[in-house]
Write a protein that holds these residues in place. Structure first.
Motif, short mmCIF file in Angstrom:
data_model
loop_
_atom_site.label_atom_id
_atom_site.label_comp_id
_atom_site.label_asym_id
_atom_site.label_seq_id
_atom_site.Cartn_x
_atom_site.Cartn_y
_atom_site.Cartn_z
N ARG A 161 0.83 -1.21 0.00
CA ARG A 161 0.00 0.00 0.00
C ARG A 161 0.86 1.26 0.00
O ARG A 161 0.37 2.36 0.27
N SER A 162 2.15 1.13 -0.30
CA SER A 162 3.07 2.25 -0.23
C SER A 162 2.63 3.40 -1.14
O SER A 162 2.25 3.18 -2.29
N GLY A 163 2.70 4.62 -0.59
CA GLY A 163 2.46 5.81 -1.38
C GLY A 163 1.02 6.20 -1.61
O GLY A 163 0.75 7.22 -2.23
N ARG A 164 0.06 5.43 -1.11
CA ARG A 164 -1.36 5.75 -1.33
C ARG A 164 -1.82 6.72 -0.24
O ARG A 164 -2.50 6.36 0.70
N THR A 165 -1.46 7.97 -0.41
CA THR A 165 -1.72 8.98 0.61
C THR A 165 -3.20 9.33 0.69
O THR A 165 -3.88 9.49 -0.33
N THR A 166 -3.69 9.45 1.91
CA THR A 166 -5.03 9.96 2.17
C THR A 166 -4.90 11.15 3.11
O THR A 166 -3.90 11.31 3.80
N GLY A 167 -5.93 11.98 3.14
CA GLY A 167 -5.86 13.12 4.04
C GLY A 167 -6.93 14.15 3.74
O GLY A 167 -7.73 14.00 2.80
N THR A 168 -6.96 15.18 4.56
CA THR A 168 -7.96 16.24 4.41
C THR A 168 -7.31 17.61 4.53
O THR A 168 -6.24 17.76 5.14
N ILE A 169 -7.97 18.60 3.95
CA ILE A 169 -7.61 20.00 4.10
C ILE A 169 -8.78 20.67 4.80
O ILE A 169 -9.91 20.60 4.32
N PRO B 36 -11.85 16.38 1.63
CA PRO B 36 -11.00 15.22 1.31
C PRO B 36 -10.11 15.50 0.12
O PRO B 36 -10.53 16.14 -0.86
N MET B 37 -8.86 15.03 0.18
CA MET B 37 -7.92 15.29 -0.90
C MET B 37 -8.06 14.29 -2.05
O MET B 37 -7.53 14.52 -3.14
#
Length: 307
Positions: free
Chosen positions: A244-252, A272-273
């Motif tokens: 799962r390397s590099g599968r970034t999740t996140g919010t602003i 959500p990004m």
């Protein structure tokens, strides 16, 4: 209770419980007051209570809502612990609605550097989400996850006078790693879910109207605007291994915090990004109490090293 109703209740409580006073609360480095941020953990050590924090966001699986409580307590002036518990509600698109408590979380933080003149704070922290203490139907993991992080805060109050309008700016943030105690989890007879190590990082960019009024120039703002701190937070997770390397999740999260001597109220949009994080804009709101100012001679002081 609908989330909109919960936010309205938080606003009412903040207004009802708080006198019209200038900020003198915790989270200071010199003249700089760092508020307790909603999506990223703050860098300072203090006695504080977040009750409640409510959030909701739509994902590909359905709407996920959460109500949580978090209490932090200083053991010494520079070392503190905290405990967090949450209640989750999941309105799935494909399965029946579920709700339940999440796993219990414990943390500790050591504030090892503070510069009043440069409005700077650095801290080290560690924590654990204890697997199996929550309810599986609400998505609580059966395995534990350990975290370690570096936290920082920096105000720009030491800029020169010709950059005075930038002096109310501050940034806080963290970078750390989360390590699960189980590399994989069997979902059913045919499916195995990988549990990677995760790089966790984020920051909050703030513009304090409190600092502008008190430390730069009184521009005549009246209550409640003279106690506002507009901000935007970035909260990101990047898996490091196990396919799962590099599968970034996140919010602003753009929003605003209103703070007085004893309490603060904050509300932010949760953007959500990517679709893996969420499919529409959510919301987070928090009512936060400064226990060190509310109870300076009892609950709000360190257990040891207090003078």
């Amino acid at each position: 209770m609908k989330l909109s109703h919960a936010v309205a209740v938080l606003i009412f409580l903040a207004a009802a419980l708080t006198p019209a006073e200038l900020v003198r609360g915790h989270g200071f480095a010199g003249a700089r007051f760092f508020p307790a941020t909603l999506a990223t953990d703050d860098p300072f050590i203090n006695d504080e209570l977040s009750l409640p924090t409510v959030s909701s966001i739509e994902t590909r699986e359905g709407r996920e809502s959460e109500i949580s409580a978090d209490i932090a307590k200083r053991i010494t002036p520079n070392f503190g612990i905290e405990v967090r518990e949450s209640f989750l509600y999941v309105n799935s698109k494909s399965e029946p609605e579920t709700s339940g408590f999440g796993n219990l979380e414990f943390g500790a933080k050591y504030q090892f550097f503070t510069s009043a003149g440069h409005e700077t704070i650095f801290s080290l922290g560690a924590g654990v989400e204890i697997g199996g203490t929550g309810q599986k139907r609400a998505g609580a993991d059966l395995f534990s996850t350990w975290t370690a992080a570096l936290f920082f805060g920096k105000g720009l109050g030491d800029l020169s006078e010709n950059l005075s309008l930038l002096r109310p700016v501050a940034v806080t943030g963290l970078v750390g790693i989360a390590i699960p105690t189980s590399a994989s989890t069997r979902v059913n007879d045919e499916e195995i879910e990988r549990n990677p190590n995760v790089l966790r990082y984020g920051f909050a960019l703030e513009y304090s109207l409190i600092y502008l009024q008190q430390q730069v120039k009184d521009i005549g703002l009246l209550a409640p605007f003279d106690r506002l701190i507009p901000l935007v937070e970035f909260s990101l997770d990047t898996p490091l291994n196990r396919r799962r390397s590099g599968r970034t999740t996140g919010t602003i999260n753009p929003g605003v915090i209103w703070s007085s001597k004893y309490v603060q109220f904050g509300v932010e949009a949760v953007v959500p990004m990517n679709e893996e994080t969420g499919t529409s804009v959510g919301v987070i709101a928090q009512l936060h109490f400064y226990l060190d100012d509310l109870f300076p001679h009892s609950l709000g002081r360190p257990l040891f090293g207090w003078r």
